[in-house]
Design an enzyme around this catalytic site. Structure first.
Site, PDB file in Angstrom:
ATOM      1  NE  ARG A  50     -41.448  24.160 -17.256  1.00 20.29           N
ATOM      2  CZ  ARG A  50     -42.261  23.550 -18.114  1.00 20.29           C
ATOM      3  NH1 ARG A  50     -42.646  24.172 -19.210  1.00 20.29           N
ATOM      4  NH2 ARG A  50     -42.688  22.338 -17.878  1.00 20.29           N
ATOM      5  CG  ASP A  52     -46.892  27.457 -11.023  1.00 17.85           C
ATOM      6  OD1 ASP A  52     -46.571  27.159 -12.185  1.00 17.85           O
ATOM      7  OD2 ASP A  52     -47.330  26.634 -10.191  1.00 17.85           O
ATOM      8  NE  ARG A 198     -49.081  27.210  -4.947  1.00 17.86           N
ATOM      9  CZ  ARG A 198     -49.713  27.743  -6.001  1.00 17.86           C
ATOM     10  NH1 ARG A 198     -49.121  27.730  -7.196  1.00 17.86           N
ATOM     11  NH2 ARG A 198     -50.896  28.281  -5.852  1.00 17.86           N
TER      12      ARG A 198
END
Length: 248
Positions: A50, A52, A198
């Site tokens: 999944r 973002d 990230r």
């Protein structure tokens, strides 16, 4: 009922992430609506990774079950027709055994992060990279990255709201290289924590720009505290690169 695996490419700038949600367009919703338009069936897509809002995919994978008798090539071409004008493409649709699961069967996932390190602003890559003006040194970032390879507690890079049961993860690779003004991070693991990639990239940039030493990075990582880490790199520089499945 036949199970199909989709290999999917998409530009995350036009979506609020993969997962279907109320009042926001998602990749999952776009593809499920395309499947319904093609087959008349309501299906649920199960994805390997999944992503973002703003995060892209080069070769994500998902599966679904379909009653309609058809072929993978027909599914690929039909879905690519019905998803227009959204920037999502089905690269392949393959018939799979009923036991196949896109998420559970994945033995590895890869992400790539792109930084453009130059003075001038971005035009072509504005939604595909993190623009950093201050010069970055790749060598100290590479040295720091070696410290987090293998199995560790990655709490320093775990975002609030992460639903994983444990912060323990095994990082198989974190390669950093410069190609002209581009700095490319490529990382592999069986699975990642929420925002782990990230947060790793954002923290490593502190080493690259001289704000932190490699030892500062080590201390932050060993604290197992997100508050000790660096910034979260922007979503637009991240691309879900590919999924690794066992050879059959």
């Amino acid at each position: 009922m036949t199970r199909y695996k989709l290999t999917i490419e998409y530009d995350g700038a036009g979506f609020h992430g993969w997962q279907k949600q109320a009042n926001h367009g998602s990749v999952q919703q776009t593809l499920e609506e395309a499947i319904r338009s093609f087959s008349g069936e309501e299906v649920t897509l199960y994805v390997a990774g999944r992503t973002d809002a703003g995060v892209h995919a080069r070769a994500n994978a998902a599966h679904f079950d379909l009653q309609k008798e058809t072929t993978g090539d027909v599914i690929r071409d039909a879905l690519n027709f019905y998803v227009r004008p959204h920037r999502v493409v089905v690269l392949a649709a393959e018939q799979m055994p009923d036991s196949f699961h896109a998420r559970l069967d994945a033995k590895g996932r890869s992400y790539r992060y792109l930084i453009v390190n130059r003075r001038a602003p971005l035009a072509l890559l504005a939604e595909k990279a993190w623009h950093i003006v201050k010069p970055l040194e790749v060598e100290p970032m590479q040295e720091a990255a070696k410290l987090i390879l293998g199995k560790h507690d990655f709490s320093t890079f775990r975002a609030q709201g992460c639903q994983a049961n444990s912060p323990l993860r095994t990082l198989d690779a974190l390669d950093i290289r410069r190609d002209g003004e581009n700095i490319i991070f490529h990382t592999d693991a069986r699975s990642f924590l929420y925002h782990q990639v990230r947060n790793m990239v954002g923290t490593l940039t502190l080493v690259g720009n001289g704000q932190w030493s490699v030892n500062d990075f080590r201390k932050a990582f060993e604290s197992h505290d997100r508050r000790a880490g660096g910034p979260t790199a922007p979503a637009q520089g991240l691309t879900f690169w590919e999924v690794d499945y066992p050879k059959t």
